[in-house]
Write a protein that holds these residues in place. Structure first.
Motif: not given
Length: 553
Positions: A472-478
């Motif tokens: 989801g929205e955390k894909e880039a962060e992870y």
């Protein structure tokens, strides 16, 4: 007649190739609309070409509104786009092959009906319209023929331009039929379980580790029982139903059932079919956030397994050892959301009912001791590498021992455990060791994989990965955090594809990793060629972390 065939033949060829490709993507998306439309969004070049095909046709047919030269260029481009799309749909070798199941056959029947309604029916209707105009006057007949031809051509252009939407439409139309067919199979599986009165069903779920625990537990339980397990990753309702209908025998005493989930209440859908006697929750973490939308939904769904066990226990009356719940006591999210105080905990930390201690890990294997709630202690050794494997093995030991398999028997069984395919499976090819963790990936699993890679001291460490998806929205962060973690362990990083490469590279470079040691390749084939070329002749360990299927391109 020959003229009609010449008109329709290119469309038929395009439709067969295009629909085969997109049906394959629908199949890889488990026939879920969300997954299929996510694929269409990521397949940008092809989708732009489809839209461009319609726009170029509009320009070509714009008459005096646009310069003739531009119209000719648009016509040439139109033909170029058509040929390009046609070539792109020619079948290529896929990571997971297209399987022509009965469901796929039903989809193609629906495609034929829809194609007839879109392409052939207008031709028939306006053909009759043209003939009626011919009876009025030659001029009217000519006008009718022109209108008929233009309507037919417009429908053909729209059919080609919107072809990627046809599988979704056919899937929607077929859904009531598929639901009825699925219901029949489910009812048959439920009947078989009811007729198998003495079968004990153990459900296993978790954000990660569930497949490994399933394999390990089946091996351990087989010391004393006849065990059936769901094969490979058959962890969906229909995969489980298929296992029951095709493999369940009267001699089986235990059914170890892996339960997967991507959406809220997916586990309940499975427990309503099999009604598990016992349940194991191996972990709860940030996985499939794209479909779960929140951690709360993940927690709720994973606990649906233990909810089902609790309901069965209440319905049958509490009896010692009759229905058991197991949870990974080392998992932070489980510890913070301990819904059932009577659950048996396992792990490496203090306070667990089944606790592993004295863990010694090397590239050759792992040794550890396990203390049971009774105080009994046994020493175990395994060829499997890594603390994460100890965690999963202890979970299997906890369940098997609680169901009556003595610790002494389990010691020998643990020695025989082998790596689960594509879950940090270690293979050696001369001076190159492959640590295959290609099945799937999530933030915790990727971290564990890098920790395992770090155990191989003195070897060149290479990471090959396309990154993590469905976060989801955390894909880039992870993925950026994954890059930082990789920088601390790896000597080289080979990124596959463009989807997450920039995020991983940014994380690695931010942690001080040498840019000259990061490579990006368009395919796993190119990456695999490079990983063998790097430092050829030296001792190498290559971690394959995740391998995205074709519908993630």
């Amino acid at each position: 007649m020959i003229f009609t065939i010449l008109i329709y033949l290119p469309i038929v060829c395009f439709a067969i190739l295009g629909l085969r490709y997109h049906t394959h993507m629908l199949q890889l998306s488990s026939y879920q609309f969300q997954g299929y439309f996510r694929h269409l969004k990521t397949d940008k070049a092809r989708m732009i070409a489809h839209i461009a095909f319609i726009l170029l046709f509009v320009i070509t047919m714009s008459g005096e509104l646009i310069n003739t030269g531009i119209q000719i260029l648009a016509l040439v481009a139109l033909l170029g786009v058509y040929v390009g799309l046609l070539i792109s749909y020619v079948p290529k070798q896929a990571k997971k092959k297209f399987v022509v199941t009965d469901r796929v056959k039903r989809l193609f029947v629906t495609y034929v009906i829809l194609s007839f309604l879109i392409l052939v029916l207008p031709y028939i209707i306006f053909g009759a319209f043209r003939r009626s105009y011919q009876d009025l006057s030659p001029e009217a007949g000519l006008a009718g023929a022109f209108i008929s031809m233009m309507i037919t051509v417009i429908m053909m252009v729209l059919y080609i331009g919107l072809l990627p939407l046809l599988p979704a439409l056919a899937n929607l139309i077929n859904k009531p039929i598929e639901n009825r067919i699925s219901r029949w199979y489910i009812d048959d599986a439920v009947r078989m379980i009811k007729e198998h009165g003495n079968l004990r069903i153990i459900g296993i779920t978790g954000s990660f580790g569930k497949t490994s625990v399933k394999y390990y537990l089946t091996t351990l339980l087989s010391e004393s029982f006849s065990v059936l397990m769901t094969p490979e990753s058959y962890n969906t309702p229909m995969g489980i139903v298929r296992t029951i209908r095709e493999h369940l025998k009267p001699t089986h005493e235990i059914f170890v059932c892996e339960m997967g989930a991507r959406h809220l209440h997916d586990i309940k859908e499975i427990t309503d079919i099999v009604h598990p006697d016992d349940g194991i929750v191996t972990s709860i973490g940030y996985q499939h956030l794209e479909t779960f939308h929140s951690l709360e939904n993940i927690i709720s769904t994973k606990y649906e397994l233990l909810d089902a066990v609790d309901e069965k226990e209440k319905a049958e009356g509490k009896q010692e050892g009759k229905h058991l719940k197991f949870v990974n006591g080392d998992n932070e999210i489980i510890r913070a959301n301990m819904k059932y105080p009577d659950a048996i905990t396992y792990g490496l930390s203090d306070g667990n009912d089944y606790q592993a201690k004295d863990v010694q890990v090397s590239g050759a294997g792992t040794s550890f001791t396990v203390t049971a709630p009774s105080g009994e202690t046994a020493e175990f050794t395994t060829r499997l590498v890594g603390r994460h494997n100890v965690e999963n093995i202890v979970g299997a030991i906890a369940a098997a021992n609680s169901l009556g398999v003595p610790m002494k028997k389990l010691v020998m069984a643990v020695r025989r455990l082998v790596s689960v395919p594509h879950r940090l499976e270690l293979t050696k090819h001369g001076n190159v060791s492959i640590l295959d963790d290609a099945y799937n990936s999530n933030p915790n699993g990727a971290k564990v994989a890098l920790e395992t890679l770090s155990l191989f001291e003195g070897s060149v460490k290479i990471l090959v990965t396309p990154g993590m998806v469905e976060l989801g929205e955390k894909e880039a962060e992870y993925n950026e955090e994954f890059g930082k973690q990789a920088a601390a362990v790896c000597d080289y990083i080979i990124l596959v594809g463009q989807k997450n490469s920039a995020d991983i590279e940014r994380g690695a470079l931010g942690a001080g990793f040498d840019k000259e040691r990061i490579f990006t390749k368009s395919s796993f084939k190119e990456a695999s060629e490079l990983m063998y070329e790097i430092d050829a002749g030296k001792e190498k360990v290559i971690l394959l972390e995740n391998d995205l299927p074709d519908n993630y391109k």
